[in-house]
Enzyme design. Structure first.
Site, short mmCIF file in Angstrom:
data_model
loop_
_atom_site.label_atom_id
_atom_site.label_comp_id
_atom_site.label_asym_id
_atom_site.label_seq_id
_atom_site.Cartn_x
_atom_site.Cartn_y
_atom_site.Cartn_z
N ASP A 9 0.84 -1.20 0.00
CA ASP A 9 0.00 0.00 0.00
C ASP A 9 0.87 1.25 0.00
O ASP A 9 1.98 1.23 0.53
CB ASP A 9 -0.88 0.05 1.26
CG ASP A 9 -1.83 -1.12 1.32
OD1 ASP A 9 -2.25 -1.58 0.26
OD2 ASP A 9 -2.11 -1.57 2.45
N ASP A 39 -0.82 13.84 7.89
CA ASP A 39 -1.70 14.98 7.58
C ASP A 39 -2.48 14.74 6.29
O ASP A 39 -3.65 15.13 6.17
CB ASP A 39 -0.96 16.33 7.56
CG ASP A 39 0.39 16.27 6.90
OD1 ASP A 39 0.71 15.23 6.31
OD2 ASP A 39 1.13 17.27 6.97
N GLU A 73 -6.34 22.86 4.08
CA GLU A 73 -4.93 23.23 4.00
C GLU A 73 -4.19 22.31 3.02
O GLU A 73 -3.20 22.71 2.41
CB GLU A 73 -4.28 23.14 5.39
CG GLU A 73 -2.78 23.40 5.33
CD GLU A 73 -2.15 23.77 6.66
OE1 GLU A 73 -2.85 23.94 7.65
OE2 GLU A 73 -0.91 23.89 6.66
N GLU A 74 -4.71 21.11 2.86
CA GLU A 74 -3.99 20.12 2.05
C GLU A 74 -4.28 20.18 0.57
O GLU A 74 -3.67 19.45 -0.20
CB GLU A 74 -4.31 18.71 2.56
CG GLU A 74 -3.91 18.46 4.02
CD GLU A 74 -2.42 18.66 4.26
OE1 GLU A 74 -1.61 18.37 3.37
OE2 GLU A 74 -2.06 19.15 5.35
N ASP A 82 -8.44 22.52 8.62
CA ASP A 82 -7.03 22.12 8.69
C ASP A 82 -7.07 20.74 9.32
O ASP A 82 -7.26 20.61 10.53
CB ASP A 82 -6.22 23.12 9.53
CG ASP A 82 -4.74 22.76 9.52
OD1 ASP A 82 -4.40 21.67 9.04
OD2 ASP A 82 -3.93 23.57 10.01
N LEU A 141 -4.93 18.39 10.03
CA LEU A 141 -3.97 18.09 11.09
C LEU A 141 -3.02 19.27 11.26
O LEU A 141 -2.11 19.46 10.46
CB LEU A 141 -3.19 16.82 10.75
CG LEU A 141 -2.84 15.94 11.93
CD1 LEU A 141 -4.05 15.64 12.81
CD2 LEU A 141 -2.22 14.66 11.48
N ASP A 142 -3.30 20.07 12.26
CA ASP A 142 -2.49 21.26 12.48
C ASP A 142 -1.38 20.96 13.48
O ASP A 142 -1.58 20.21 14.43
CB ASP A 142 -3.36 22.40 13.00
CG ASP A 142 -2.55 23.66 13.15
OD1 ASP A 142 -2.08 24.18 12.14
OD2 ASP A 142 -2.34 24.11 14.30
N GLU A 188 -7.62 28.22 9.98
CA GLU A 188 -6.97 28.20 11.28
C GLU A 188 -7.54 29.31 12.17
O GLU A 188 -8.05 29.05 13.26
CB GLU A 188 -5.44 28.33 11.14
CG GLU A 188 -4.84 27.08 10.49
CD GLU A 188 -3.35 27.15 10.20
OE1 GLU A 188 -2.72 26.09 10.15
OE2 GLU A 188 -2.81 28.24 9.98
#
Ligand code: AHM
Ligand code: MG
Length: 328
Positions: A70, A76, A99-100, A118, A120-121, A277
């Site tokens: 995989d 994130d 954000e990604e 976001d 994963l900040d 954010e």
């Protein structure tokens, strides 16, 4: 919270709490409840991945493969996939700003809401086992069903948020959210797989003694930021800076404090992003009695021109923020 509402006791499950408070929401309440449930569900999956991050190879670079062949995902990116999938399946969100992803993602389900997230900040803290978070804002879509999503839907001001929240993956995992009627915090009970009410009607102390700023960049701060830091030192304040916005914000909300990410030479508009954010945390701060400013005015009154726009950010206890921005 309104006096007529029955205050639910600590330990109430998130689902029950959402149902009990549905009528506070001026639009179709079931839809918002479903959205919050979708976000909560995705956060549980992300929480599970974070908890085993040291054991499986999800901290490595994108493009590598595990033994099963995989694709390896950075956490994130993985979190982005989890939230996108949950919101797509849930069917209430028409588009996602993340954000990604470079531009917004059309979820092609004609939902009535727009989500800015976001996923994963504070992701530089993943590899070193330090608290990280998810931040989200929920807006009403402006175009009608069937019409293509456009800038009017996407570039909304913070004041137009109908709900916002964050998840803090810390020593325990918490979900904190507002729909504009105060702020409530829920702690994840992993053996039950449920978020339960642990922090009802959260209030930010009006004043505090904790300041959170990356002082390593102090040489390029404005004179007013430098002089506020000096004031903190002269008054024996406590410096605390995790480098995870959600964690710094959460501590300051509970204990009284200020978080500042000002303009620097490297980032003349600050580093933090307005849409996924700052706006959400501004909404929560104001709902808890705090203040959020870009140094000149309310963050939630900034009309975004770009979905990845940055802004200087001063957020926290009312008196501290007022002093830091020179308002009082
Ligand atoms: P990220 O979205 O790339 O994780 O960056 C945002 C983070 C915030 O959580 C944190 O407060 C800030 O960046 C720390 O930045 P710095 O290392 O410049 O102090
Ligand atoms: Mg971030």
């Amino acid at each position: 919270m309104e006096a007529s509402r029955i205050a639910l006791p600590i330990g109430t499950a998130l689902d029950r709490f959402i149902k009990n408070n549905q009528d506070q929401f001026q639009y179709a309440s079931g839809e918002l409840s479903q959205l919050l449930r979708d976000i909560a569900l995705a956060s549980k999956v992300v929480n599970r991945e974070i908890n085993k991050a040291g054991l499986i190879d999800i901290m490595g670079a994108m493009g590598s493969q595990n033994t099963a062949g995989d694709q390896q995902q950075k956490l994130d990116v993985l979190a982005n996939i989890r939230f996108t999938r949950a919101l797509t399946k849930g069917g209430e969100a028409a588009a996602l700003i993340s954000e990604e992803t470079e531009s917004f993602v059309d979820l092609t389900n004609d939902g009535k809401y727009i989500i800015a997230i976001d996923p994963l900040d504070g992701s530089s803290n993943i590899d070193v086992n330090v608290s990280i978070g998810t931040i989200f804002s929920i807006y009403r879509r402006k175009t009608k069903e069937g019409e293509p999503i456009n800038d009017e839907d996407i570039l909304q001001m913070g004041d137009e948020q109908v709900a916002a929240g964050y998840i803090l993956y810390g020593s325990s995992t918490m979900l904190v959210y507002t729909t504009g009627h105060g702020v409530n915090g829920f702690t994840y009970e992993p053996t039950l797989g449920e978020y339960v009410l642990s922090h009802p009607d959260m209030k930010m102390p009006e004043n505090g003694k904790i300041y959170s700023i990356n002082e390593g960049s102090a040489n390029s701060f404005s004179e007013s930021v430098k002089s506020y830091i000096q004031y903190c030192k002269d008054n024996n304040y406590t410096a605390r800076y995790i480098g995870s916005l959600v964690a710094d914000f959460h501590r300051n909300m509970l204990k009284g404090g200020i978080y500042i990410y000002p303009a620097t030479a490297k980032d003349p508009n600050g580093k933090l992003r307005l849409m996924y954010e700052c706006n959400a945390l501004s909404f929560i701060a104001e709902q808890a009695g705090g203040i959020a400013s870009d140094g000149k005015g309310r963050v939630m009154e900034i009309k975004p021109k770009d979905l990845h726009q940055r802004t200087p950010f001063y957020v926290g206890s009312k008196k501290m923020v007022e002093r830091a921005i020179g308002a009082k």
